[in-house]
Design a protein around this motif. Structure first.
Motif, mmCIF file in Angstrom:
data_model
loop_
_atom_site.group_PDB
_atom_site.id
_atom_site.type_symbol
_atom_site.label_atom_id
_atom_site.label_comp_id
_atom_site.label_asym_id
_atom_site.label_seq_id
_atom_site.Cartn_x
_atom_site.Cartn_y
_atom_site.Cartn_z
ATOM 1 N N ASN A 402 48.257 22.841 39.872
ATOM 2 C CA ASN A 402 46.891 23.376 39.950
ATOM 3 C C ASN A 402 46.737 24.334 41.134
ATOM 4 O OD1 ASN A 402 46.002 22.014 37.694
ATOM 5 N ND2 ASN A 402 45.104 20.309 38.838
ATOM 6 N N GLU A 403 47.336 23.986 42.250
ATOM 7 C CA GLU A 403 47.255 24.842 43.436
ATOM 8 C C GLU A 403 47.932 26.187 43.189
ATOM 9 O OE1 GLU A 403 49.032 22.400 46.380
ATOM 10 O OE2 GLU A 403 47.192 21.258 46.803
ATOM 11 N N ALA A 404 49.065 26.146 42.490
ATOM 12 C CA ALA A 404 49.795 27.382 42.195
ATOM 13 C C ALA A 404 48.993 28.257 41.231
ATOM 14 C CB ALA A 404 51.170 27.060 41.614
ATOM 15 N N VAL A 405 48.343 27.631 40.255
ATOM 16 C CA VAL A 405 47.511 28.384 39.309
ATOM 17 C C VAL A 405 46.364 29.074 40.040
ATOM 18 C CG1 VAL A 405 45.947 28.196 37.348
ATOM 19 C CG2 VAL A 405 48.090 26.910 37.343
ATOM 20 N N LEU A 406 45.673 28.330 40.878
ATOM 21 C CA LEU A 406 44.515 28.884 41.567
ATOM 22 C C LEU A 406 44.933 29.958 42.572
ATOM 23 C CD1 LEU A 406 42.497 25.581 42.089
ATOM 24 C CD2 LEU A 406 42.107 27.377 40.385
ATOM 25 N N THR A 427 51.951 30.819 37.409
ATOM 26 C CA THR A 427 51.926 30.086 38.684
ATOM 27 C C THR A 427 52.709 30.831 39.757
ATOM 28 O OG1 THR A 427 53.908 28.846 38.061
ATOM 29 C CG2 THR A 427 51.777 27.869 37.492
ATOM 30 N N LYS A 428 53.105 32.068 39.470
ATOM 31 C CA LYS A 428 54.003 32.805 40.376
ATOM 32 C C LYS A 428 53.202 33.589 41.415
ATOM 33 C CE LYS A 428 57.272 33.305 36.553
ATOM 34 N NZ LYS A 428 57.974 34.258 35.636
ATOM 35 N N SER A 429 52.588 32.872 42.330
ATOM 36 C CA SER A 429 51.821 33.531 43.388
ATOM 37 C C SER A 429 52.713 33.741 44.613
ATOM 38 C CB SER A 429 50.600 32.693 43.767
ATOM 39 O OG SER A 429 50.986 31.608 44.590
ATOM 40 N N PHE A 430 52.258 34.596 45.503
ATOM 41 C CA PHE A 430 53.016 34.850 46.727
ATOM 42 C C PHE A 430 52.885 33.690 47.714
ATOM 43 C CE2 PHE A 430 52.115 39.216 45.209
ATOM 44 C CZ PHE A 430 53.421 39.657 45.093
ATOM 45 N N SER A 431 51.746 33.012 47.661
ATOM 46 C CA SER A 431 51.475 31.986 48.668
ATOM 47 C C SER A 431 51.881 30.583 48.244
ATOM 48 C CB SER A 431 49.988 31.991 49.022
ATOM 49 O OG SER A 431 49.211 31.697 47.862
ATOM 50 N N HIS A 432 51.939 30.354 46.922
ATOM 51 C CA HIS A 432 52.247 28.997 46.457
ATOM 52 C C HIS A 432 52.880 29.085 45.068
ATOM 53 C CE1 HIS A 432 51.612 24.561 46.478
ATOM 54 N NE2 HIS A 432 51.654 24.736 45.165
ATOM 55 N N SER A 433 54.152 28.816 44.978
ATOM 56 C CA SER A 433 54.840 28.853 43.689
ATOM 57 C C SER A 433 55.528 27.522 43.450
ATOM 58 C CB SER A 433 55.867 29.988 43.638
ATOM 59 O OG SER A 433 56.841 29.831 44.649
ATOM 60 N N ILE A 434 55.871 27.271 42.204
ATOM 61 C CA ILE A 434 56.500 26.003 41.829
ATOM 62 C C ILE A 434 57.703 26.274 40.929
ATOM 63 C CG2 ILE A 434 54.428 24.572 42.022
ATOM 64 C CD1 ILE A 434 54.002 24.946 39.029
#
Length: 538
Positions: A402-406, A427-434
């Protein structure tokens, strides 16, 4: 057992082994091409007619030129509905690329016999038209499987649009009706136990019917009796020990007979014996055979809309890697690799309404509902066969997802969720990925009540089979030459699919190669008739 010489003898122009869709296509093609006496034999009882085709959703993948090309052959579209359908053309290049791109895994390059792929793709549209015209196949647009209703329009995705009324049941019913009208006999409880040969060519089949051996004479035999997916021993031998425990999706009679019959007369094996078509399957489905009533409804293919977690509480695939019909055939084996060979599909209220009723209806699957994720994982604990073993990890995985999505959403505010396209909502964000990521259709699991469904691996058909000549469907021997009078179609065609396959290709391939085999069988029948005529005239 009676000896071959003592067995009762009957003569035919063509014998087809297997009563499924591919075998039926071959028999009809042989009959239409000039074979006067065509016989289908199948070791199953009549109530199991149809092989694995009966258990499909009836999907047929084909090259087409768009909506107007397919409208004349479907039965479920009114003029008003047609005006609200978005269906892009699916070209030969599209079809070919979909077959090939799904084979790349861990840097492994495609291994399909490209001549077989070309034969499938180039002949797909003609095969579909033949099914519509000759078999009277009740084709429909697969609105419930391959389209989403977006702003009042039915938007098709994944390159496939055609299904059949009543799914696989409708496929086999249409074939049985066409066979009866053509006067083609179908013998059930009749097992092919030996291929007969004379002077290096096929001369018929030794069959066992109701305990009696019968010598069936014919210049052409077409093997269409499926792969080895229903044999635990052969699954273990070729696919690996873990496959002995996979649930059989379809016919319990597909136990590798075609391979053993053909190799006994020198046929060469071909294709991928390490992988197979499998899928996410209801964990409560029967183990060793499909259910003739629910059939394909045990499929649980809604995972692109949610998450899949194993009993350790971890995700193990990218649920949004691609459209469902390009990933389900390989995700089944990924579930099989998990502890206890099960997983839990998790959904929230944003996506529950998008799940297909035929797969997720209250009367089809056991559902676990909860108002909170904590309550959900608690409800998944009591199952003594396979339950969530690490509740903290389970909740941690969803929280991190959920954190990666947001985080991705905050970095990409213009991205919009759209199940009809690969929307890039990930979910491929710069700040939080999984790891693994979810590459498309990533919505946070936050809106209660939450739903969990337990799934396992269902094996559909095996990829490894017999070496086949693409233009004639003749079975090749170990030195690469055709075995005169021996052909095959359906799951037995080896070398067409590796690792994975595009959904809907199987039924189409069975028709393409079945028609080729039938036409070649008729040529041999005509040649035999001419030879007999000349001999009688001498």
């Amino acid at each position: 057992m009676a000896s071959t010489t003592e067995a009762h003898s009957l003569s035919f122009d063509c014998i087809v082994v297997g009563s499924g869709s591919a075998g039926s296509c071959a028999a009809l093609s042989a009959s239409d091409s000039g074979c006067k006496r065509v016989l289908i034999i199948d070791k199953c009882p009549p109530e199991w007619v149809g092989g694995n085709g009966y258990f499909t959703a009836g999907a047929h993948r084909t090259v087409h030129q768009g909506l107007q090309d397919l409208l004349p052959i479907v039965t479920n579209v009114t003029p008003e509905l047609a005006s609200n359908i978005d269906l892009e053309p699916y070209t030969k290049d599209d079809f070919t690329k979909d077959v090939i791109r799904l084979q790349v895994e861990n840097g492994v390059h495609p291994k399909s016999d490209m001549h077989l792929v070309e034969a499938l793709v180039d002949n797909s549209r003609d095969a579909i038209q033949w099914l519509a015209d000759r078999v009277k196949m009740p084709f429909t647009f697969a609105f419930n499987r391959q389209a989403y209703l977006i702003e009042g329009r039915q938007v098709f995705w994944g390159g496939m649009a055609l299904s059949v009324a009543d799914g696989g049941k409708g496929v086999i019913h249409a074939h049985q009706k066409a066979l009866a009208e053509a006067g083609i006999q179908v013998w059930f409880n009749t097992e092919a136990i030996q291929l007969l040969m004379e002077n290096g060519a096929i001369s018929g089949v030794l069959a066992r019917r109701n305990g009696n051996d019968i010598r069936l004479s014919a210049p052409a035999v077409i093997l269409a009796c499926g792969g080895f997916e229903a044999s635990p021993d052969l699954r273990s031998k070729w696919l690996g020990d873990e496959w002995a425990h996979a649930k059989v999706r379809g016919s319990p009679y597909n136990t590798g007979d075609g391979i053993s019959l053909a190799t006994s007369v020198g046929a060469a094996l071909a294709g991928d014996f390490k992988h197979c078509h499998s899928t996410c399957w209801d964990a409560d489905a029967p183990n060793d055979a499909g259910n003739r009533t629910l059939s394909n409804q045990y499929t649980k293919s809604g995972y692109p809309l949610g998450l899949m977690l194993n009993v350790k509480g971890k995700r193990f695939v990218d649920e949004g890697e691609d459209f469902r019909n390009f990933t389900y055939a390989k995700f089944g084996r990924e579930i099989l690799k998990q502890p206890s060979s099960v997983a839990f599909q998790i959904y929230d209220q944003q996506t529950v309404k998008w799940l297909r009723v035929e797969e997720y209806g209250d009367d089809v699957v056991k559902k676990v509902w909860a108002d909170t994720l904590e309550e959900l994982v608690e409800k998944l604990l009591p199952d003594e066969e396979a339950s969530v073993e690490d509740r903290k990890e389970f909740l941690k995985t969803i929280k991190s997802y959920n954190e990666a999505v947001l985080a991705f959403r905050s970095e990409n505010p213009t991205k919009v969720w759209d199940p009809a396209i690969k929307d890039g909502l990930s979910t491929k964000s710069f700040s939080h990925s999984i790891i693994p990521p979810k590459s498309n259709w990533a919505l946070p699991i936050i809106e209660s009540p939450f739903l969990a469904v337990k799934v396992t691996c269902g094996i559909t058909f095996t990829f490894g089979g017999l070496s086949v000549e693409p233009e004639t469907a003749a079975i090749l021997c170990t030195v690469g030459e055709p075995i005169k009078g021996l052909f095959c179609t359906g799951e037995l065609v080896g070398g067409l699919f590796y690792l994975n396959y595009p959904g809907g290709s199987g039924l189409t391939a069975g028709c393409v190669f079945g028609r080729k085999a039938g036409r070649e069988a008729a040529k041999l029948s005509t040649a035999r008739a001419l030879s007999i005529h000349l001999s009688d005239s001498a």
